[in-house]
Design a protein around this motif. Structure first.
Motif, PDB file in Angstrom:
ATOM      1  N   LYS A 112      42.182  77.308 -46.259  1.00 16.37           N
ATOM      2  CA  LYS A 112      43.449  77.567 -46.943  1.00 16.37           C
ATOM      3  C   LYS A 112      44.450  76.509 -46.516  1.00 16.37           C
ATOM      4  N   LEU A 138      43.197  76.930 -51.895  1.00 17.05           N
ATOM      5  CA  LEU A 138      42.012  77.509 -51.260  1.00 17.05           C
ATOM      6  C   LEU A 138      40.794  76.708 -51.690  1.00 17.05           C
ATOM      7  N   SER A 155      45.470  79.965 -54.782  1.00 14.91           N
ATOM      8  CA  SER A 155      45.179  81.333 -54.370  1.00 14.91           C
ATOM      9  C   SER A 155      46.473  82.134 -54.292  1.00 14.91           C
TER      10      SER A 155
END
Length: 187
Positions: A112, A138, A155
């Motif tokens: 991430k 992500l 994300s």
């Protein structure tokens, strides 16, 4: 107690603090992170299955959150040489909410890039968890440790925790309290 670090060590401490590895997820909070573009490819070997089939194809128990009920879709991804899959994903609300489960003893599975996102520590059932509030990039980390940029996507807010040797990431249009309640309802 106040500790002053020399400039070189202070920079190293800042760099380490900007990169957190937890439950198979690397969270990078350093600045200057580009957002992913284009259409992401699916995870390696991803395919739809039933929940019963998914349970036979992974090496960890798949637990369904009572707060969400039965998933609308189930996906497995990243099979090894024996056909065992590394990730099981349960999709809800037309795919707007996603619960990924994977073996927590593995090397990182997701990377991430959460620059500018609200990254806070919290708890799920008394155990350590991480909340990443807001959109962030992500990407998938393959079995060789390479970040697969082709899978990168934007994300939504995400809760990350580990329970019983299984790592979870719950992602979607959820507030932190709702996500923690859902996580606490795993059956």
């Amino acid at each position: 107690l106040v500790v002053a670090l020399p400039p070189g060590r202070a920079a190293l401490a800042d760099a380490v603090a900007a990169l957190l590895r937890f439950s198979g997820v690397v969270v990078d909070t350093s600045s200057g992170t580009p957002s992913p573009g284009g259409t992401p490819s699916p995870l390696p070997g991803q395919r739809p299955v039933t929940l019963v089939e998914a349970q036979r194809q992974v090496r960890f128990p798949i637990r369904v959150p009572a707060r969400l009920g039965a998933p609308e879709r189930v996906l497995v991804a990243d099979p090894d040489d024996t056909g065992g899959h590394r990730v099981a994903s349960l999709l809800y609300r037309g795919g707007a909410v996603r619960l990924d489960a994977f073996d927590g003893s593995l090397d990182p599975v997701f990377h991430k890039r959460a620059a500018g996102a609200d990254v806070t520590f919290t708890r799920v059932d008394g155990d350590f968890a991480i909340w990443v509030g807001g959109p962030h990039a992500l990407a998938y980390v393959d079995r060789g440790g390479t970040v697969r940029v082709a899978t990168a996507r934007l994300s939504a807010a995400t809760l990350i925790w580990q329970e019983g040797g299984v790592s979870y990431r719950l992602e979607g249009d959820l507030g932190r309290d709702e996500a923690i309640e859902i996580a606490g309802s795993l059956g």
